[in-house]
Design a protein around this motif. Structure first.
Motif, PDB file in Angstrom:
ATOM      1  N   GLU A  15      -3.701  38.647 -66.551  1.00  0.00           N
ATOM      2  CA  GLU A  15      -3.145  39.220 -65.325  1.00  0.00           C
ATOM      3  C   GLU A  15      -3.582  38.382 -64.130  1.00  0.00           C
ATOM      4  O   GLU A  15      -4.750  37.991 -64.018  1.00  0.00           O
ATOM      5  N   TYR A  39      -8.411  48.802 -59.258  1.00  0.00           N
ATOM      6  CA  TYR A  39      -7.910  47.891 -60.286  1.00  0.00           C
ATOM      7  C   TYR A  39      -9.013  47.496 -61.263  1.00  0.00           C
ATOM      8  O   TYR A  39      -8.847  47.597 -62.486  1.00  0.00           O
ATOM      9  N   LEU A  43      -9.792  48.471 -65.523  1.00  0.00           N
ATOM     10  CA  LEU A  43      -9.774  47.464 -66.587  1.00  0.00           C
ATOM     11  C   LEU A  43     -10.642  47.845 -67.778  1.00  0.00           C
ATOM     12  O   LEU A  43     -10.416  47.364 -68.893  1.00  0.00           O
ATOM     13  N   ARG A  46      -8.381  49.037 -70.329  1.00  0.00           N
ATOM     14  CA  ARG A  46      -7.155  48.259 -70.541  1.00  0.00           C
ATOM     15  C   ARG A  46      -7.479  47.016 -71.372  1.00  0.00           C
ATOM     16  O   ARG A  46      -7.492  45.895 -70.871  1.00  0.00           O
ATOM     17  N   VAL A  49      -5.402  43.703 -71.513  1.00  0.00           N
ATOM     18  CA  VAL A  49      -5.654  42.628 -70.541  1.00  0.00           C
ATOM     19  C   VAL A  49      -6.955  41.956 -70.946  1.00  0.00           C
ATOM     20  O   VAL A  49      -8.001  42.592 -71.024  1.00  0.00           O
ATOM     21  N   VAL A  52      -8.525  37.840 -66.330  1.00  0.00           N
ATOM     22  CA  VAL A  52      -7.970  38.106 -65.002  1.00  0.00           C
ATOM     23  C   VAL A  52      -8.155  36.878 -64.119  1.00  0.00           C
ATOM     24  O   VAL A  52      -9.246  36.298 -64.072  1.00  0.00           O
ATOM     25  N   CYS A 100     -16.444  45.130 -65.671  1.00  0.00           N
ATOM     26  CA  CYS A 100     -15.234  45.115 -66.482  1.00  0.00           C
ATOM     27  C   CYS A 100     -15.410  44.128 -67.641  1.00  0.00           C
ATOM     28  O   CYS A 100     -16.081  43.105 -67.500  1.00  0.00           O
ATOM     29  N   GLN A 102     -13.335  42.135 -69.052  1.00  0.00           N
ATOM     30  CA  GLN A 102     -12.530  40.913 -69.001  1.00  0.00           C
ATOM     31  C   GLN A 102     -13.207  39.838 -68.135  1.00  0.00           C
ATOM     32  O   GLN A 102     -13.709  40.145 -67.041  1.00  0.00           O
TER      33      GLN A 102
END
Length: 266
Positions: A15, A39, A43, A46, A49, A52, A100, A102
């Protein structure tokens, strides 16, 4: 989320998150800060994803906090309480970026000042355009140079001496010195910045999904480990967990056959 103050573009498991207030030099208003916080917090759930990319629209990455906004509480009774709530909104973005699962790659062009500087520090990797200039602008507006994690993150990236210089002067560090200091991983032409970020993201996607997530988590924990023994213990547990995954078997087979593994996050 096209057309909003925070634009989100999906490219498979990647993303691209764009600060989208170009006329305000992507200054971090409370509304934009809240959008970023929401946002990055989301994550956690999510897992589709996997990487990022964080960038800014227009001429600069982010010129800092919006000085004329309610980010700076007015005087009067209760000001300290209102200001603390706003501080925690902004610092919460850094917490969420670090928490997060990611990896976050910051694509820095033009100015990254104050809050924009701290957003780059909170990323896992920074790639700079040739015109990138970063500074802890907090000091220039009568505040302390340590804000939004800069006092914690910057010394771990560049060492205490360079961090002290940057945080105690508010001076800019340009892309060439940022690269030499280890603040950024690479410097590329402005027009190549997104491609460089996407290429690095693709390199990360070669890892198994859980392996990539646990690498970020383990790095975040071991950097503050009290001893080598503590760090080794964390790494040992990570590896034992990953050895039990189906994706590990897939990766080993792909390595042996020189094929591309098809991960299922199992």
């Amino acid at each position: 989320m096209s057309g909003s103050i925070l634009e989100i573009e999906s490219r498979g498991a990647i993303e691209i998150v764009t600060l989208n207030r170009p006329e305000q030099l992507n200054a971090l208003s409370p509304e934009l800060a809240q959008a970023l916080l929401d946002y990055f917090r989301a994550l956690v759930d999510r897992l589709d994803v996997r990487v990022v990319l964080l960038r800014g629209a227009g001429r600069v990455f982010c010129a800092g906090a919006e000085l004329g906004s309610e980010a700076f509480a007015e005087g009067g009774p209760g000001r300290n309480q209102r200001q603390l709530a706003m501080q925690r909104l902004y610092s919460g973005i850094v917490r969420a970026m670090r928490a997060c699962p990611q990896p976050v790659i910051a694509l820095v062009h033009g100015a990254a000042c104050g809050a924009g500087f701290s957003l780059t520090l909170a990323a896992d990797v920074r790639i700079a355009a040739e015109d990138a200039r970063l500074n802890a602008a907090y000091l220039r507006v009568g505040l302390g140079g340590c804000d939004m994690g800069s006092g914690y993150l910057l010394p771990r990236l560049v060492g205490l001496s360079v961090a002290s210089e940057l945080l105690m002067t508010g001076n800019f560090i340009a892309a060439p010195r940022a690269l030499a200091s280890g603040l950024v991983s690479s410097v590329v032409a402005n027009e190549d910045l997104l491609d460089a970020g996407l290429a690095m993201a693709q390199d990360m996607l070669r890892a198994s999904p859980m392996g990539l997530r646990m690498t970020k988590e383990t790095l975040g924990l071991t950097i503050d480990a009290p001893s080598l023994e503590a760090a080794l213990t964390l790494e040992d547990r990570q590896q034992c967990m990953l050895l039990s995954t189906a994706d590990h078997e897939t990766a080993v087979e792909a390595f042996r056959t020189r094929s591309v593994p098809e991960y299922r996050d199992l």
